[in-house]
Design a protein around this motif. Structure first.
Motif, PDB file in Angstrom:
ATOM      1  N   ASP A  45       5.614  -4.277   6.086  1.00 29.27           N
ATOM      2  CA  ASP A  45       4.206  -4.553   6.468  1.00 29.27           C
ATOM      3  C   ASP A  45       4.161  -5.399   7.726  1.00 29.27           C
ATOM      4  O   ASP A  45       3.254  -6.262   7.835  1.00 29.27           O
ATOM      5  CB  ASP A  45       3.630  -5.175   5.306  1.00 29.27           C
ATOM      6  CG  ASP A  45       2.085  -4.974   5.560  1.00 29.27           C
ATOM      7  OD1 ASP A  45       1.678  -4.280   6.547  1.00 29.27           O
ATOM      8  OD2 ASP A  45       1.354  -5.874   5.234  1.00 29.27           O
ATOM      9  N   SER A  80       0.876  -1.067  -0.299  1.00 23.82           N
ATOM     10  CA  SER A  80      -0.071   0.017  -0.033  1.00 23.82           C
ATOM     11  C   SER A  80       0.901   1.248   0.198  1.00 23.82           C
ATOM     12  O   SER A  80       1.881   1.175   0.578  1.00 23.82           O
ATOM     13  CB  SER A  80      -0.895  -0.083   1.018  1.00 23.82           C
ATOM     14  OG  SER A  80      -0.252  -0.298   2.506  1.00 23.82           O
ATOM     15  N   ASP A  84       0.143   5.910  -0.441  1.00 23.98           N
ATOM     16  CA  ASP A  84      -0.851   6.947  -0.149  1.00 23.98           C
ATOM     17  C   ASP A  84      -0.364   8.110  -1.134  1.00 23.98           C
ATOM     18  O   ASP A  84       0.587   8.942  -0.410  1.00 23.98           O
ATOM     19  CB  ASP A  84      -1.533   7.069   1.066  1.00 23.98           C
ATOM     20  CG  ASP A  84      -2.453   8.395   0.990  1.00 23.98           C
ATOM     21  OD1 ASP A  84      -2.470   9.137   0.115  1.00 23.98           O
ATOM     22  OD2 ASP A  84      -3.190   8.425   2.018  1.00 23.98           O
ATOM     23  N   TYR A 121      -2.576   3.453   7.750  1.00 26.01           N
ATOM     24  CA  TYR A 121      -2.298   2.181   6.949  1.00 26.01           C
ATOM     25  C   TYR A 121      -2.711   1.152   7.740  1.00 26.01           C
ATOM     26  O   TYR A 121      -2.855   0.867   8.870  1.00 26.01           O
ATOM     27  CB  TYR A 121      -0.842   1.958   6.717  1.00 26.01           C
ATOM     28  CG  TYR A 121      -0.309   2.930   5.487  1.00 26.01           C
ATOM     29  CD1 TYR A 121      -0.248   2.558   4.036  1.00 26.01           C
ATOM     30  CD2 TYR A 121       0.105   3.964   5.902  1.00 26.01           C
ATOM     31  CE1 TYR A 121       0.446   3.562   3.227  1.00 26.01           C
ATOM     32  CE2 TYR A 121       0.734   4.924   4.962  1.00 26.01           C
ATOM     33  CZ  TYR A 121       0.711   4.840   3.611  1.00 26.01           C
ATOM     34  OH  TYR A 121       1.317   5.524   2.649  1.00 26.01           O
ATOM     35  N   GLY A 137       5.111   4.277   2.092  1.00 27.31           N
ATOM     36  CA  GLY A 137       4.206   3.097   2.042  1.00 27.31           C
ATOM     37  C   GLY A 137       4.795   1.804   2.686  1.00 27.31           C
ATOM     38  O   GLY A 137       5.755   1.898   3.502  1.00 27.31           O
ATOM     39  N   LYS A 138       3.991   0.807   2.662  1.00 31.27           N
ATOM     40  CA  LYS A 138       4.271  -0.574   3.222  1.00 31.27           C
ATOM     41  C   LYS A 138       4.823  -1.252   2.083  1.00 31.27           C
ATOM     42  O   LYS A 138       4.085  -1.756   1.115  1.00 31.27           O
ATOM     43  CB  LYS A 138       3.259  -1.181   3.949  1.00 31.27           C
ATOM     44  CG  LYS A 138       2.131  -0.038   4.745  1.00 31.27           C
ATOM     45  CD  LYS A 138       2.997  -0.046   6.268  1.00 31.27           C
ATOM     46  CE  LYS A 138       2.785  -1.437   6.910  1.00 31.27           C
ATOM     47  NZ  LYS A 138       1.586  -1.605   7.653  1.00 31.27           N
TER      48      LYS A 138
END
Length: 160
Positions: free
Chosen positions: A84, A49, A51, A91, A125-126
């Motif tokens: 993650d 993910s 953003d 998230y 992000g992850k």
């Protein structure tokens, strides 16, 4: 002093610091390049993910600090990806498993992420990891990746 050619040869933390200090490039310009590359290399499935709006918001805040020569630290404007298995505010945390709509969105950062944010780093992000980090190959069958950037027939290897 090294010339940073609009950021194309920035590879490490000190490169970012020197490029931003010399005004060769801004954090937002670098994050736009990062986002373009993420799209270009989407086939590698590096990220679970990301953003875009948040990345640009963080980079614009960094731009303002660099504009007045008041970076928070050497990390101000440096992109940081997070595995993650670490909580990142905004998230979902999946540990490499398939995310569900019902999974909660984290409302706080783990301490490491919090400290990077305090230093002005841009959380981008992850990253994809194996299920619970158990497979030494580094491949996640749920997310179909990540793949080796030098040979798409190969896995990237390892989970860290």
């Amino acid at each position: 002093t090294r010339s940073y050619n609009n950021g194309s040869d920035v590879v490490g933390v000190m490169d970012y610091y020197q490029a931003y200090s010399s005004k060769s490039v801004t954090p937002t310009q670098m994050m736009n390049r990062f986002l373009e590359n993420m799209e270009k290399f989407k086939w590698m499935n590096m990220f679970v993910s990301c953003d875009r709006d948040d990345i640009l918001s963080q980079s614009e805040a960094s731009d303002q600090r660099w504009k007045i020569n008041k970076p928070l630290s050497v990390f101000d404007g440096v992109p940081i990806s997070v595995k993650d298995m670490i909580k990142v505010k905004g998230y979902k945390l999946s540990y490499g498993l398939i995310l569900r709509e019902s999974d909660p969105i984290d409302t706080v950062d783990d301490i490491m992420v919090h400290r990077f944010r305090e230093a002005g780093a841009i959380i981008v992000g992850k990253t994809t990891m194996t299920e619970y980090g158990r497979c030494p190959l580094g491949y996640n069958s749920n997310y179909k990746g990540p793949f080796n950037p030098y040979d798409e027939r190969c896995y990237s290897g390892g989970s860290s």
